[in-house]
Motif scaffolding. Structure first.
Motif, PDB file in Angstrom:
ATOM      1  N   VAL A 168     -13.729  -1.571  36.498  1.00 24.03           N
ATOM      2  CA  VAL A 168     -13.275  -0.259  36.392  1.00 24.03           C
ATOM      3  C   VAL A 168     -14.508   0.861  35.991  1.00 24.03           C
ATOM      4  N   LEU A 169     -13.293   1.379  36.794  1.00 21.33           N
ATOM      5  CA  LEU A 169     -14.384   2.391  36.793  1.00 21.33           C
ATOM      6  C   LEU A 169     -13.931   3.515  35.800  1.00 21.33           C
ATOM      7  N   LEU A 170     -14.784   4.186  34.934  1.00 23.86           N
ATOM      8  CA  LEU A 170     -14.664   5.394  34.148  1.00 23.86           C
ATOM      9  C   LEU A 170     -15.255   6.671  34.882  1.00 23.86           C
ATOM     10  N   MET A 171     -14.817   7.664  35.278  1.00 21.64           N
ATOM     11  CA  MET A 171     -15.563   8.824  35.740  1.00 21.64           C
ATOM     12  C   MET A 171     -15.583   9.851  34.762  1.00 21.64           C
ATOM     13  N   PRO A 172     -16.806  10.342  34.529  1.00 28.79           N
ATOM     14  CA  PRO A 172     -17.189  11.159  33.540  1.00 28.79           C
ATOM     15  C   PRO A 172     -16.564  12.560  33.716  1.00 28.79           C
ATOM     16  N   LEU A 173     -15.601  13.243  32.835  1.00 26.15           N
ATOM     17  CA  LEU A 173     -15.086  14.314  32.826  1.00 26.15           C
ATOM     18  C   LEU A 173     -15.377  15.025  31.578  1.00 26.15           C
ATOM     19  N   PRO A 174     -15.516  16.381  31.457  1.00 26.53           N
ATOM     20  CA  PRO A 174     -15.547  17.116  30.279  1.00 26.53           C
ATOM     21  C   PRO A 174     -14.949  16.388  29.178  1.00 26.53           C
ATOM     22  N   LEU A 175     -15.438  15.983  27.969  1.00 21.85           N
ATOM     23  CA  LEU A 175     -14.603  15.438  26.856  1.00 21.85           C
ATOM     24  C   LEU A 175     -14.408  16.388  25.941  1.00 21.85           C
ATOM     25  N   ALA A 176     -12.901  16.267  25.396  1.00 24.53           N
ATOM     26  CA  ALA A 176     -12.472  17.125  24.184  1.00 24.53           C
ATOM     27  C   ALA A 176     -13.085  16.079  22.849  1.00 24.53           C
ATOM     28  N   ALA A 177     -13.595  17.017  21.891  1.00 24.19           N
ATOM     29  CA  ALA A 177     -13.674  16.227  20.713  1.00 24.19           C
ATOM     30  C   ALA A 177     -12.761  15.001  20.470  1.00 24.19           C
ATOM     31  N   GLY A 178     -13.429  13.773  20.257  1.00 25.89           N
ATOM     32  CA  GLY A 178     -12.410  12.374  20.183  1.00 25.89           C
ATOM     33  C   GLY A 178     -11.700  12.124  21.408  1.00 25.89           C
ATOM     34  N   ALA A 179     -11.759  12.598  22.548  1.00 25.88           N
ATOM     35  CA  ALA A 179     -11.093  12.168  23.564  1.00 25.88           C
ATOM     36  C   ALA A 179     -11.621  11.000  24.427  1.00 25.88           C
ATOM     37  N   GLY A 180     -11.006   9.842  24.955  1.00 20.87           N
ATOM     38  CA  GLY A 180     -11.463   8.951  25.774  1.00 20.87           C
ATOM     39  C   GLY A 180     -11.296   7.970  25.103  1.00 20.87           C
ATOM     40  N   LEU A 181     -12.055   6.566  25.531  1.00 20.86           N
ATOM     41  CA  LEU A 181     -11.894   5.293  24.897  1.00 20.86           C
ATOM     42  C   LEU A 181     -12.568   5.102  23.876  1.00 20.86           C
ATOM     43  N   GLN A 182     -11.577   4.638  22.668  1.00 23.15           N
ATOM     44  CA  GLN A 182     -12.063   4.480  21.392  1.00 23.15           C
ATOM     45  C   GLN A 182     -12.418   3.115  20.980  1.00 23.15           C
ATOM     46  N   HIS A 183     -11.511   2.202  21.655  1.00 18.92           N
ATOM     47  CA  HIS A 183     -11.852   0.496  21.521  1.00 18.92           C
ATOM     48  C   HIS A 183     -11.416  -0.180  22.790  1.00 18.92           C
ATOM     49  N   ARG A 184     -11.989  -1.192  23.038  1.00 17.50           N
ATOM     50  CA  ARG A 184     -11.669  -1.917  24.191  1.00 17.50           C
ATOM     51  C   ARG A 184     -11.992  -3.459  23.796  1.00 17.50           C
ATOM     52  N   TRP A 230      -6.514  10.452  38.603  1.00 15.99           N
ATOM     53  CA  TRP A 230      -7.354  11.362  38.015  1.00 15.99           C
ATOM     54  C   TRP A 230      -7.867  10.727  36.611  1.00 15.99           C
ATOM     55  N   PRO A 231      -8.916   9.975  36.970  1.00 18.08           N
ATOM     56  CA  PRO A 231      -9.710   9.302  35.536  1.00 18.08           C
ATOM     57  C   PRO A 231     -10.115  10.245  34.777  1.00 18.08           C
ATOM     58  N   GLY A 232     -10.078   9.748  33.415  1.00 20.95           N
ATOM     59  CA  GLY A 232     -10.477  10.521  32.372  1.00 20.95           C
ATOM     60  C   GLY A 232      -9.321  11.010  31.297  1.00 20.95           C
ATOM     61  N   PRO A 233     -10.009  11.245  30.162  1.00 20.98           N
ATOM     62  CA  PRO A 233      -9.006  11.749  29.071  1.00 20.98           C
ATOM     63  C   PRO A 233      -8.219  13.130  29.178  1.00 20.98           C
ATOM     64  N   VAL A 234      -8.414  14.284  30.236  1.00 24.14           N
ATOM     65  CA  VAL A 234      -7.740  15.278  30.064  1.00 24.14           C
ATOM     66  C   VAL A 234      -6.599  15.124  31.046  1.00 24.14           C
ATOM     67  N   VAL A 246      -7.129   4.559  23.353  1.00 18.58           N
ATOM     68  CA  VAL A 246      -7.455   5.551  24.249  1.00 18.58           C
ATOM     69  C   VAL A 246      -6.731   6.821  23.856  1.00 18.58           C
ATOM     70  N   THR A 247      -7.648   7.844  23.699  1.00 18.22           N
ATOM     71  CA  THR A 247      -7.173   9.157  23.207  1.00 18.22           C
ATOM     72  C   THR A 247      -7.418  10.263  24.480  1.00 18.22           C
ATOM     73  N   PHE A 248      -6.149  10.892  24.587  1.00 18.33           N
ATOM     74  CA  PHE A 248      -6.063  11.800  25.474  1.00 18.33           C
ATOM     75  C   PHE A 248      -6.221  12.982  25.062  1.00 18.33           C
ATOM     76  N   ASP A 249      -6.706  14.216  25.906  1.00 18.48           N
ATOM     77  CA  ASP A 249      -6.539  15.773  25.515  1.00 18.48           C
ATOM     78  C   ASP A 249      -5.428  16.228  26.305  1.00 18.48           C
ATOM     79  N   VAL A 250      -4.377  16.386  25.946  1.00 20.48           N
ATOM     80  CA  VAL A 250      -3.445  17.230  26.686  1.00 20.48           C
ATOM     81  C   VAL A 250      -3.496  18.437  26.684  1.00 20.48           C
ATOM     82  N   VAL A 251      -3.606  19.163  27.714  1.00 20.74           N
ATOM     83  CA  VAL A 251      -4.017  20.631  27.946  1.00 20.74           C
ATOM     84  C   VAL A 251      -2.859  21.458  28.672  1.00 20.74           C
TER      85      VAL A 251
END
Length: 178
Positions: free
Chosen positions: A10-26, A68-72, A155-160
Motif C-alpha cells: 500500500v500505498l500512502l500518498m503524501p499530503l500536507p500533514l497537520a500536527a500529529g496527523a497520519g500513521l502513528q503505529h502499524r 483520497w489517501p492521507g490524513p486530511v 491512525v490520526t486524521f485531521d478533520v477540517v
C-alpha cells in the motif's frame, strides 16, 4: 445517523500533514495498510455496537478503495474515512476498534468503540461516515485497532472545514442511496 463501517470480503500518498496527523503505529502482522477518505456506501446490514452513538455498526457490500489517501478529511455529508488493511490470510478476533474525536455537538461524546474481525483472505476496512451535523466536528480524530492487548494500528486524521480541501468528496453523494 452516525455510522461506523466495516467490510470483510500500500500505498500512502503524501499530503500536507497537520500536527500529529497520519500513521502513528502499524503492527507487522498487517501486510498492507492504507488510510484516507472515500465516498460513503449504502450499508447492506448492521450489527449491534452499544458503545457507539448509533448503537450499531453498518456492514458494507464490499471493501471500498481509499479514494483520497492521507490524513486530511473534510467534515461533510457523504464522506467516509478510515483504515483499509490486509493480513495475508491471518484472521484476528476479537479486535476492538476505538475512535476518539472532538466532542460532538449536543451529546459531548468523544469516544466510541466496537468489536469486529480483522483480516482473512480479503481486505478489511474500519471507517466512519459523516451523517449528522452534530458529528461533523473539526479537529483530530484517531482510529485505533487493538488485538490481544496490543495496538494493531493507530491512525490520526485531521478533520477540517470542507472549503479547506474542496476536491475531496466533491462528487460524493450523487449516487448514494440511504
Amino acid at each position: 445517523m452516525v455510522r461506523f463501517l466495516f467490510a470483510l470480503p500500500v500505498l500512502l500518498m503524501p499530503l500536507p500533514l497537520a500536527a500529529g496527523a497520519g500513521l502513528q503505529h502499524r503492527d507487522p502482522a498487517l501486510v498492507t495498510l492504507e488510510f484516507g477518505a472515500f465516498c460513503q456506501l449504502a450499508s447492506v446490514d448492521s450489527v449491534e455496537a452499544p458503545d457507539t452513538l448509533a448503537q450499531r455498526v453498518d456492514l458494507l457490500p464490499r471493501t471500498p478503495e481509499i479514494r483520497w489517501p492521507g490524513p486530511v478529511v473534510p467534515a461533510k455529508p457523504g464522506i467516509s474515512f478510515g483504515v483499509r488493511t490486509e493480513t495475508g490470510g491471518l484472521q484476528m478476533y476479537p479486535v476492538t476498534i476505538e475512535v476518539s474525536h472532538p466532542p460532538f455537538i449536543g451529546s459531548g461524546m468523544t469516544h466510541q468503540s466496537y468489536v469486529t474481525t480483522l483480516g482473512g483472505e480479503d481486505a478489511s476496512i474500519n471507517a466512519y461516515s459523516f451523517d449528522l451535523n452534530e458529528e461533523m466536528v473539526p479537529g483530530i480524530w484517531t482510529i485505533r485497532a487493538l488485538f490481544d492487548g496490543a495496538i494493531l494500528y493507530e491512525v490520526t486524521f485531521d478533520v477540517v472545514s470542507p472549503d479547506t480541501v474542496p476536491t475531496i468528496g466533491q462528487d460524493c453523494g450523487k449516487d448514494f442511496l440511504s
